[in-house]
Structure formats: structure tokens, C-alpha cells
Design a protein around this motif. Structure first.
Motif, short mmCIF file in Angstrom:
data_model
loop_
_atom_site.label_atom_id
_atom_site.label_comp_id
_atom_site.label_asym_id
_atom_site.label_seq_id
_atom_site.Cartn_x
_atom_site.Cartn_y
_atom_site.Cartn_z
N ASN A 180 9.90 -28.51 -1.95
CA ASN A 180 8.69 -28.44 -1.03
C ASN A 180 7.78 -29.61 -0.77
O ASN A 180 7.56 -29.87 0.51
CB ASN A 180 7.81 -27.24 -1.59
CG ASN A 180 8.43 -26.04 -1.67
OD1 ASN A 180 9.30 -25.61 -0.72
ND2 ASN A 180 7.94 -24.98 -2.36
N LEU A 181 7.79 -30.64 -1.67
CA LEU A 181 6.75 -31.56 -1.47
C LEU A 181 7.70 -32.70 -0.75
O LEU A 181 7.17 -33.23 0.23
CB LEU A 181 6.73 -32.35 -2.86
CG LEU A 181 5.92 -33.73 -2.80
CD1 LEU A 181 4.79 -33.55 -1.89
CD2 LEU A 181 5.48 -34.20 -4.26
N ALA A 182 9.05 -32.58 -0.99
CA ALA A 182 9.88 -33.31 -0.13
C ALA A 182 9.84 -33.00 1.42
O ALA A 182 9.92 -33.83 2.10
CB ALA A 182 11.06 -33.67 -0.74
N GLN A 183 9.94 -31.81 1.44
CA GLN A 183 9.84 -31.23 3.04
C GLN A 183 8.42 -31.74 3.51
O GLN A 183 8.72 -32.13 4.87
CB GLN A 183 10.13 -29.87 3.07
CG GLN A 183 11.53 -29.26 2.69
CD GLN A 183 11.45 -27.68 2.52
OE1 GLN A 183 10.43 -27.02 2.61
NE2 GLN A 183 12.75 -27.15 2.63
N VAL A 184 7.41 -31.76 2.90
CA VAL A 184 6.22 -32.07 3.52
C VAL A 184 6.33 -33.42 3.76
O VAL A 184 5.58 -34.03 4.81
CB VAL A 184 4.94 -31.64 2.62
CG1 VAL A 184 3.66 -32.42 3.09
CG2 VAL A 184 4.78 -30.14 2.47
N LEU A 185 6.59 -34.32 2.87
CA LEU A 185 6.68 -35.82 3.21
C LEU A 185 7.58 -36.14 4.24
O LEU A 185 7.43 -37.32 4.86
CB LEU A 185 7.09 -36.14 2.01
CG LEU A 185 6.33 -36.48 0.67
CD1 LEU A 185 6.92 -36.74 -0.63
CD2 LEU A 185 5.15 -37.29 1.08
N ASN B 229 7.60 -42.35 3.21
CA ASN B 229 7.59 -41.03 2.96
C ASN B 229 9.07 -40.33 2.66
O ASN B 229 9.39 -39.70 1.68
CB ASN B 229 6.81 -40.05 3.75
CG ASN B 229 5.36 -40.28 3.71
OD1 ASN B 229 4.76 -40.96 2.85
ND2 ASN B 229 4.61 -39.89 4.67
N ALA B 230 9.76 -40.84 3.32
CA ALA B 230 11.28 -40.14 3.50
C ALA B 230 12.08 -40.98 2.09
O ALA B 230 12.68 -40.37 1.48
CB ALA B 230 12.07 -40.88 4.70
N GLN B 231 11.83 -42.21 1.88
CA GLN B 231 12.13 -42.90 0.84
C GLN B 231 11.70 -42.02 -0.65
O GLN B 231 12.51 -41.79 -1.57
CB GLN B 231 11.60 -44.34 0.55
CG GLN B 231 12.55 -44.87 -0.46
CD GLN B 231 13.76 -45.11 -0.39
OE1 GLN B 231 14.54 -45.37 0.62
NE2 GLN B 231 14.67 -44.73 -1.72
N ARG B 232 10.43 -41.62 -0.64
CA ARG B 232 9.92 -41.06 -1.74
C ARG B 232 10.63 -39.65 -1.74
O ARG B 232 10.94 -39.12 -2.81
CB ARG B 232 8.63 -40.85 -1.66
CG ARG B 232 7.89 -40.01 -2.76
CD ARG B 232 6.20 -40.31 -3.02
NE ARG B 232 5.89 -39.40 -4.19
CZ ARG B 232 4.96 -38.53 -4.04
NH1 ARG B 232 4.28 -38.52 -2.94
NH2 ARG B 232 4.79 -37.76 -5.26
N ALA B 233 10.68 -38.99 -0.73
CA ALA B 233 11.14 -37.52 -0.54
C ALA B 233 12.63 -37.75 -1.01
O ALA B 233 13.40 -36.65 -1.83
CB ALA B 233 11.36 -36.87 1.06
#
Length: 174
Positions: free
Chosen positions: A49-54, A62-66
Motif C-alpha cells: 500500500n505504501l509503495a502504491q501511494v509512492l 519515490n519510485a526507487q523507494r517503492a
């Protein structure tokens, strides 16, 4: 009696403080999932869920963190098709088109429920590769357009309604 009253007041003060602090966790959707991640860093659901938000804003940082969150999620639950799909979306944002296609195929082979959306994104990835070859002055691989058309057909057959699907289909026609 005084000590008892002070304990009650201190209890209310403590609860009020914690409520005040907790309100910052609920100010917006990203803060909710960040709070969940702090509390449950190994929850597959929280990681996804956090990745989708990012991934929503298209920001590469943000995509790298996701992508890293999804990598961890898949270490915990490697048989989760949505995790592979979401990680494909992260690589798409990072412009790693071949890797995105690989992960989309993995998700589809595992029985991803939102197959139509995945095929729409896959068609887009093939188009990016095709146009990338053109931009480099190369003769684009015509097989890429076949892959685009196949993915588009599967997305339409799956009743996908994403605007991206129609945008990519229009690009093929031009």
C-alpha cells in the motif's frame, strides 16, 4: 485523594498528547501508510500500500523507494501477484522498460486479478522501447509493435477501461 486525582489528570494528559501526536499520522494517505510502515515494517499489505501511494506522482525518487519496499514485500511473500505487478509499475516509472515487462509477465503468469490493467501497461512499455529505438536513430524492431498489439488486444478482451489503454491504442494507429 489528591494523588488519585493527579493520576487521573496525568492519564488524560498522556492520552491527549498521544491523540495529538497520532493525528499527524492521519493527515493524509501517505502519512497513514508511513505510520503503518513504522509500526509494521514487515507487513506485506503495508509495504504494498505504501509503495502504491509512492508511485502515484511519477517521481523517480519515490519510485526507487517503492521498488525497494516491494522487493522486501516479495521476499516475505513471493507468491503475491500484485506485488510483482506493483514492482513492474515502479520499474516503469524508473524507465526500466524490459524489467517492467518481465515483472508484468510474472504477475500475469501467477494469475493477477487485474490482468487487463497489466496488459495495458505492458503495451505502453513496448511502445516506450519502440520509440526509444527511433529516438536513437535506429530502425525500430517491428516485433515490438506486434507485442504492443497483442497486449492491447488482451487488455481490451479483459474489459480494461484505463485511459492509458486508449492512448496507447491511438499511438499504434498513428
Amino acid at each position: 485523594k489528591y494523588a488519585y486525582t493527579m493520576l487521573i489528570i496525568m492519564g488524560y494528559t498522556s492520552m491527549s498528547y498521544h491523540t495529538y501526536v497520532r493525528n499527524f499520522d492521519w493527515k493524509n494517505e501517505p502519512s497513514i501508510y508511513e505510520a503503518g510502515y513504522r509500526e509494521e515494517p514487515d507487513s506485506v499489505k503495508v509495504l504494498n500500500n505504501l509503495a502504491q501511494v509512492l508511485l502515484r506522482d511519477g517521481n523517480k525518487t519515490n519510485a526507487q523507494r517503492a521498488q525497494q519496499l516491494l522487493k522486501r514485500s516479495l521476499e516475505l511473500h513471493p507468491n503475491y501477484p500484485s506485488g510483482w505487478y506493483n514492482r513492474g509499475l515502479a520499474f516503469s516509472t524508473l524507465r526500466e522498460h524490459d524489467k517492467a515487462i518481465e515483472l508484468f509477465n510474472k504477475a500475469l503468469n501467477m494469475g493477477l486479478a487485474s490482468a487487463g490493467n497489466c496488459f495495458a501497461y505492458m503495451a505502453q512499455e513496448y511502445m516506450h522501447i519502440y520509440y526509444g529505438q527511433k529516438e536513437l536513430g535506429l530502425e525500430p524492431d517491428s516485433g515490438l509493435l506486434v507485442n504492443v498489439q497483442n497486449a492491447l488486444n488482451k487488455a481490451f478482451d479483459s474489459q480494461c477501461k484505463m485511459p492509458l489503454l486508449y492512448f496507447t491504442a491511438a499511438n499504434v494507429l498513428t
